[in-house]
Design a protein around this motif. Structure first.
Motif, PDB file in Angstrom:
ATOM      1  N   UNK A  57      14.000  22.144  -3.870  1.00 56.75           N
ATOM      2  CA  UNK A  57      12.597  22.196  -4.300  1.00 56.75           C
ATOM      3  C   UNK A  57      11.943  21.010  -3.615  1.00 56.75           C
ATOM      4  N   UNK A  58      11.097  21.303  -2.647  1.00 56.30           N
ATOM      5  CA  UNK A  58      10.655  20.317  -1.664  1.00 56.30           C
ATOM      6  C   UNK A  58       9.211  19.875  -1.907  1.00 56.30           C
ATOM      7  N   UNK A  59       9.017  18.558  -1.820  1.00 60.48           N
ATOM      8  CA  UNK A  59       7.672  17.987  -1.778  1.00 60.48           C
ATOM      9  C   UNK A  59       7.442  17.520  -0.350  1.00 60.48           C
ATOM     10  N   UNK A 119      10.292   6.487  -5.909  1.00 63.62           N
ATOM     11  CA  UNK A 119       9.665   6.540  -7.232  1.00 63.62           C
ATOM     12  C   UNK A 119      10.048   7.806  -7.994  1.00 63.62           C
ATOM     13  N   UNK A 120      10.891   8.630  -7.407  1.00 62.36           N
ATOM     14  CA  UNK A 120      11.376   9.840  -8.090  1.00 62.36           C
ATOM     15  C   UNK A 120      12.911   9.824  -8.087  1.00 62.36           C
ATOM     16  N   UNK A 121      13.464   8.751  -8.616  1.00 62.16           N
ATOM     17  CA  UNK A 121      14.923   8.623  -8.743  1.00 62.16           C
ATOM     18  C   UNK A 121      15.658   8.704  -7.412  1.00 62.16           C
ATOM     19  N   UNK A 122      15.023   8.238  -6.361  1.00 63.87           N
ATOM     20  CA  UNK A 122      15.662   8.120  -5.042  1.00 63.87           C
ATOM     21  C   UNK A 122      16.212   9.450  -4.521  1.00 63.87           C
ATOM     22  N   UNK A 123      15.398  10.512  -4.649  1.00 59.65           N
ATOM     23  CA  UNK A 123      15.818  11.789  -4.063  1.00 59.65           C
ATOM     24  C   UNK A 123      15.894  11.632  -2.547  1.00 59.65           C
ATOM     25  N   UNK A 128       0.837  -1.192   0.000  1.00 56.93           N
ATOM     26  CA  UNK A 128       0.000   0.000   0.000  1.00 56.93           C
ATOM     27  C   UNK A 128       0.882   1.257   0.000  1.00 56.93           C
ATOM     28  N   UNK A 129       1.889   1.287   0.878  1.00 53.59           N
ATOM     29  CA  UNK A 129       2.784   2.445   0.963  1.00 53.59           C
ATOM     30  C   UNK A 129       3.509   2.681  -0.360  1.00 53.59           C
ATOM     31  N   UNK A 130       3.929   1.609  -1.016  1.00 49.82           N
ATOM     32  CA  UNK A 130       4.618   1.741  -2.292  1.00 49.82           C
ATOM     33  C   UNK A 130       3.692   2.326  -3.357  1.00 49.82           C
ATOM     34  N   UNK A 131       2.449   1.872  -3.395  1.00 53.46           N
ATOM     35  CA  UNK A 131       1.493   2.398  -4.371  1.00 53.46           C
ATOM     36  C   UNK A 131       1.190   3.880  -4.121  1.00 53.46           C
ATOM     37  N   UNK A 132       1.074   4.245  -2.855  1.00 53.05           N
ATOM     38  CA  UNK A 132       0.846   5.657  -2.516  1.00 53.05           C
ATOM     39  C   UNK A 132       2.040   6.498  -2.962  1.00 53.05           C
ATOM     40  N   UNK A 133       3.251   6.026  -2.670  1.00 56.92           N
ATOM     41  CA  UNK A 133       4.457   6.749  -3.083  1.00 56.92           C
ATOM     42  C   UNK A 133       4.550   6.926  -4.581  1.00 56.92           C
ATOM     43  N   UNK A 134       4.184   5.900  -5.314  1.00 57.51           N
ATOM     44  CA  UNK A 134       4.187   5.957  -6.776  1.00 57.51           C
ATOM     45  C   UNK A 134       3.215   7.040  -7.266  1.00 57.51           C
ATOM     46  N   UNK A 135       2.032   7.081  -6.669  1.00 54.56           N
ATOM     47  CA  UNK A 135       1.034   8.095  -7.022  1.00 54.56           C
ATOM     48  C   UNK A 135       1.539   9.502  -6.708  1.00 54.56           C
ATOM     49  N   UNK A 136       2.090   9.700  -5.499  1.00 52.10           N
ATOM     50  CA  UNK A 136       2.595  11.027  -5.128  1.00 52.10           C
ATOM     51  C   UNK A 136       3.719  11.471  -6.061  1.00 52.10           C
ATOM     52  N   UNK A 137       4.669  10.574  -6.328  1.00 49.05           N
ATOM     53  CA  UNK A 137       5.808  10.919  -7.181  1.00 49.05           C
ATOM     54  C   UNK A 137       5.359  11.310  -8.586  1.00 49.05           C
ATOM     55  N   UNK A 138       4.308  10.652  -9.078  1.00 52.10           N
ATOM     56  CA  UNK A 138       3.822  10.959 -10.429  1.00 52.10           C
ATOM     57  C   UNK A 138       2.979  12.236 -10.470  1.00 52.10           C
ATOM     58  N   UNK A 173       3.839  15.213  -9.133  1.00 56.15           N
ATOM     59  CA  UNK A 173       4.647  16.435  -9.109  1.00 56.15           C
ATOM     60  C   UNK A 173       5.948  16.225  -9.878  1.00 56.15           C
ATOM     61  N   UNK A 174       6.430  17.288 -10.484  1.00 63.67           N
ATOM     62  CA  UNK A 174       7.730  17.289 -11.151  1.00 63.67           C
ATOM     63  C   UNK A 174       8.624  18.316 -10.482  1.00 63.67           C
ATOM     64  N   UNK A 175       9.909  18.153 -10.670  1.00 64.48           N
ATOM     65  CA  UNK A 175      10.852  19.193 -10.291  1.00 64.48           C
ATOM     66  C   UNK A 175      11.250  19.240  -8.829  1.00 64.48           C
ATOM     67  N   UNK A 176      10.917  18.249  -8.037  1.00 67.31           N
ATOM     68  CA  UNK A 176      11.386  18.290  -6.643  1.00 67.31           C
ATOM     69  C   UNK A 176      12.658  17.465  -6.502  1.00 67.31           C
TER      70      UNK A 176
END
Length: 188
Positions: A119-121, A69-73, A34-44, A46-49
């Motif tokens: 640039x923070x999410x 899910x955003x290149x391991x920021x 569940x946490x992984x799916x939520x993270x995937x949704x959040x990462x998709x 927004x851009x630029x963080x």
């Protein structure tokens, strides 16, 4: 997101008029898929963080899956507890009131982990009155960092936090947006 709403209906428990207990999958025991799916949704969403910011403890898992899910920021979490190794003169700090606990905590982030280049999410488990998110936004302002958005797994929009953040011109994305509790059940 339907899968978040379904999980709340399946496993959540409404207490009174304003509390949703979801400790069996969100903030005591974490359903990792569940946490992984939520993270995937959040990462998709927004851009630029280049950094994800949360507050200890319940937001950390969702901040981490979002970052993955955003290149391991990097993930930074504001600390609520004082420690002998934390020098407050090298930290940004703000006071945040917890809705569920009713306590005000001083939260800190070391200045070397939050800078004007960031640039923070912001990611958290719940958004109710908005106190945690607004406190994290304050920490970003102190650092000169830009906030690209706020994500909450569960947004109890009827408690005003979403409106307070939106008035600042910051986009809010939620896994589930609850507009009320009626007859012991969430209304999405």
């Amino acid at each position: 997101m339907k899968f978040v709403e379904d999980k709340i209906i399946e496993s959540g428990h409404v207490i009174g008029d304003d509390i949703l207990k979801v400790d069996n999958f969100l903030n005591h025991q974490i359903d990792s898929k569940f946490a992984d799916e939520v993270g995937k949704f959040f990462a998709s969403s927004f851009d630029g963080f280049n950094k994800v910011l949360t507050i200890e403890t319940s937001g950390v898992a969702f901040a981490l899956t979002t970052a993955n899910h955003k290149n391991y920021v990097p993930v930074v979490f504001a600390k609520k507890s004082k420690s002998k190794i934390v020098d407050l003169s090298t930290c940004y700090s703000t006071n945040i009131k917890s809705f569920t606990r009713g306590l005000v905590s001083e939260v800190t982030v070391d200045k070397k982990y939050l800078t004007s280049n960031d640039r923070v999410l912001i990611v958290d488990d719940f958004l109710a009155e908005g106190n945690a998110a607004l406190g994290l936004i304050d920490l970003c302002k102190q650092a000169g960092a830009s906030v690209v958005g706020v994500c909450a797994v569960i947004n109890k929009s009827f408690q005003g936090g979403e409106d307070a953040i939106s008035r600042l011109g910051i986009k809010v994305v939620s896994g589930a947006r609850i507009v009320a509790f009626k007859d012991g059940k969430p209304v999405f």
